[in-house]
Design an enzyme around this catalytic site. Structure first.
Site, short mmCIF file in Angstrom:
data_model
loop_
_atom_site.label_atom_id
_atom_site.label_comp_id
_atom_site.label_asym_id
_atom_site.label_seq_id
_atom_site.Cartn_x
_atom_site.Cartn_y
_atom_site.Cartn_z
CE LYS A 1 -4.38 -1.81 1.61
NZ LYS A 1 -5.57 -1.68 2.42
CE LYS B 1 -5.75 -7.39 -1.02
NZ LYS B 1 -6.98 -7.26 -0.28
CE LYS C 1 -13.23 -3.09 0.98
NZ LYS C 1 -11.98 -2.80 1.70
N1 AQP Z 1 -8.99 -10.33 -3.26
C1 AQP Z 1 -9.43 -10.87 -2.12
N2 AQP Z 1 -9.71 -12.19 -2.06
C2 AQP Z 1 -10.17 -12.74 -0.92
N3 AQP Z 1 -10.37 -12.04 0.22
C3 AQP Z 1 -10.10 -10.73 0.21
N4 AQP Z 1 -10.18 -9.77 1.15
C4 AQP Z 1 -9.78 -8.60 0.61
N5 AQP Z 1 -9.44 -8.76 -0.67
C5 AQP Z 1 -9.62 -10.07 -0.96
C6 AQP Z 1 -10.67 -9.98 2.51
O1 AQP Z 1 -11.74 -9.09 2.72
C7 AQP Z 1 -11.76 -8.70 4.10
C8 AQP Z 1 -11.92 -7.23 4.22
O2 AQP Z 1 -10.80 -6.58 3.72
P1 AQP Z 1 -10.49 -5.11 4.20
O3 AQP Z 1 -11.57 -4.20 3.81
O4 AQP Z 1 -10.17 -5.10 5.63
O5 AQP Z 1 -9.19 -4.68 3.49
P2 AQP Z 1 -8.28 -5.32 2.41
O6 AQP Z 1 -7.86 -6.69 2.82
O7 AQP Z 1 -7.19 -4.34 2.17
O8 AQP Z 1 -9.29 -5.42 1.18
P3 AQP Z 1 -9.30 -4.61 -0.16
O9 AQP Z 1 -10.53 -4.97 -0.90
O10 AQP Z 1 -7.99 -4.81 -0.87
O11 AQP Z 1 -9.43 -3.13 0.33
P4 AQP Z 1 -8.54 -1.89 -0.02
O12 AQP Z 1 -8.61 -1.78 -1.50
O13 AQP Z 1 -9.15 -0.75 0.69
O14 AQP Z 1 -7.17 -2.21 0.47
C9 AQP Z 1 -10.47 -9.22 4.72
O15 AQP Z 1 -10.78 -10.37 5.49
C10 AQP Z 1 -9.63 -9.60 3.54
O16 AQP Z 1 -8.79 -10.70 3.82
#
Ligand code: AQP
Length: 326
Positions: free
Chosen positions: A111, A192, A195
Site C-alpha cells: 500500500k 489481488k 475495492k
Molecule cells: N482479493 C481478495 N480475495 C479474498 N479475500 C479478500 N479480502 C480482501 N481482498 C480479498 C478480505 O476481505 C476482508 C476485508 O478486507 P479489508 O476491507 O479489511 O481490506 P483489504 O484486505 O485491504 O481489502 P481490499 O478490498 O484490498 O481493500 P482496499 O482496496 O481498501 O485495500 C479481509 O478479510 C480480507 O482478507
C-alpha cells in the site's frame, strides 16, 4: 459459544473478492459462534478518503452486512468509531510492538508503494487491527488469505503481552476459506482484487449492475492458450475465473474444467457473468431497502451499546495490567 470477530474497511464498495474471501463466511459462522462484525471506518483513513463519501460508504457497508444475511439477532454489528476503546487500545498495543515488526508487513509495503505520501497510520494499521480483535475476546477471526500476516502479528502480540502481564488476553486464530481464499484482479492475475483499485475493470463490486458485471467479466484478461484448464502456473487468469465460478456455485474446479472442455473462453465467461449476477441481484434488492430504512440506524445503535460494553471491559483489563491509571 466461542467468540469470533471480523471487519471490513469502508474504503470502497466491497468486491466479490471481499465477499468470497471473508463476508460470505460471516453469515455461515454466525450460527456456530458468538459473532461480532465491524465496519472498520478508522482503518479506512490510513489512505486518503473523501469525507462525505467515507460517511456514505460506512453506512452502505453496514447495509451490505445485513443484505448478505448477517442477522442482528444472532450477531453484533457496529461501526468502529462508535467504540472509542478500539483506538484507545491501539496506543497501548503500539507501545508494545516493534517498529521492525510493522515495517515487515507486506500489506504495508504494497500500500505504501501506491501512495505519494505515506502517513504513519498506514504503518500503525496492524496495531488497530490487533485492538479490534482482542477487545472482543475473539478466539477466531474469519479473514481472507491476505490477512494471515496480520493475524500472526496479533498472536505474537498476545503471547508477548500475556507473558509480561499474566493471562489478560485471548489468543485468536484465523479462519481462512478453503479454496480461492485470494481472489485476483480481473486485469492482473498477479495482484489481488481490491475495492480501492483505481482500475475499476479489475474488480466486480457487490453493487455493480448486471451490465457492468457482464462487461467486466467479458473484458477480464485471459491468455493465448485458448483452452479451459485449472493451472495456476500456466493459466493464472483462467484459474482465477474458475475459482470465482467454483466459489459461487456448487461445482468443483474439476467439474468446471470438464463442462467447458473444447468450448473456448467466450461461453465460459458468459456463464460466469450470469452466475455472478444471480448471486448479487438478491443481495442488491435487500440492500436498497435497508439503506433507506431507519432499521439500519437502530441496529447500529444497539450494536454500539453491546460492543462498547464488551470492548471497555478488555480495555480496562489492559490498562490495569500495564499500570495506566492511579
Ligand atoms: N482479493 C481478495 N480475495 C479474498 N479475500 C479478500 N479480502 C480482501 N481482498 C480479498 C478480505 O476481505 C476482508 C476485508 O478486507 P479489508 O476491507 O479489511 O481490506 P483489504 O484486505 O485491504 O481489502 P481490499 O478490498 O484490498 O481493500 P482496499 O482496496 O481498501 O485495500 C479481509 O478479510 C480480507 O482478507
Amino acid at each position: 459459544k466461542a467468540r469470533i470477530f471480523s471487519g471490513v474497511q469502508p474504503s470502497g464498495t466491497p468486491t466479490i473478492g471481499n465477499y468470497i474471501g471473508a463476508m460470505r463466511g460471516f453469515v455461515q459462522l454466525q450460527d456456530e459462534y458468538d459473532a461480532t462484525y465491524c465496519v472498520v471506518n478508522q482503518h479506512a483513513i490510513t489512505v486518503p478518503q473523501e469525507p462525505k463519501r467515507l460517511k456514505e460508504m460506512t453506512r452502505e457497508l453496514a447495509a451490505l452486512y445485513l443484505a448478505i444475511g448477517i442477522d442482528p439477532n444472532k450477531s453484533t454489528i457496529f461501526v468502529q468509531s462508535d467504540v472509542p476503546a478500539h483506538t484507545q487500545s491501539a496506543w497501548l498495543i503500539l507501545c508494545h510492538t516493534g517498529l521492525g515488526e510493522l515495517e515487515r508487513m507486506t500489506q504495508y509495503k504494497d500500500k505504501a508503494q501506491k501512495q505519494e505520501a505515506v502517513n504513519a497510520g498506514l504503518l500503525a494499521y496492524p496495531a488497530l487491527m490487533v485492538g479490534d480483535i482482542i477487545l472482543h475476546d475473539a478466539a477466531y477471526v474469519p479473514v481472507g488469505d491476505d490477512q494471515r500476516q496480520h493475524i500472526e502479528l496479533t498472536r505474537n502480540f498476545v503471547d508477548r503481552f500475556n507473558n509480561r502481564y499474566g493471562d489478560v488476553l485471548v489468543k485468536p486464530e484465523g479462519i481462512y476459506p478453503k479454496a480461492g481464499a485470494r481472489v485476483m484482479s480481473l486485469q492482473d492475475p498477479m495482484s489481488k482484487m481490491s475495492k480501492s483499485d483505481a482500475n475499476e475493470r479489475g474488480f466486480v463490486s457487490m453493487l455493480d449492475t448486471p451490465n457492468q458485471i457482464t462487461k467486466k467479466i467479458k473484458s477480464a484478461v485471459t491468455d493465448s492458450i485458448g483452452e479451459i484448464n485449472y493451472d495456476k502456473e500456466a493459466q493464472p487468469a483462467i484459474a482465477n475465473l474458475i475459482e470465482i465460478y467454483a466459489n459461487l456455485s456448487d461445482k468443483s474446479t474439476d467439474d468446471i474444467v470438464q463442462a467447458y472442455a473444447g468450448k473456448g473462453y467466450g461461453p465460459f465467461k458468459t456463464d460466469l457473468a450470469e452466475l455472478v449476477v444471480s448471486v448479487l441481484e438478491p443481495i442488491q434488492t435487500r440492500y436498497e431497502k435497508l439503506l433507506s430504512s431507519s432499521e439500519l440506524d437502530d441496529i447500529l445503535h444497539d450494536g454500539a451499546i453491546k460492543a462498547n460494553e464488551q470492548a471497555n471491559q478488555v480495555l480496562a483489563r489492559m490498562n490495569k495490567a500495564i499500570g495506566i491509571g492511579y
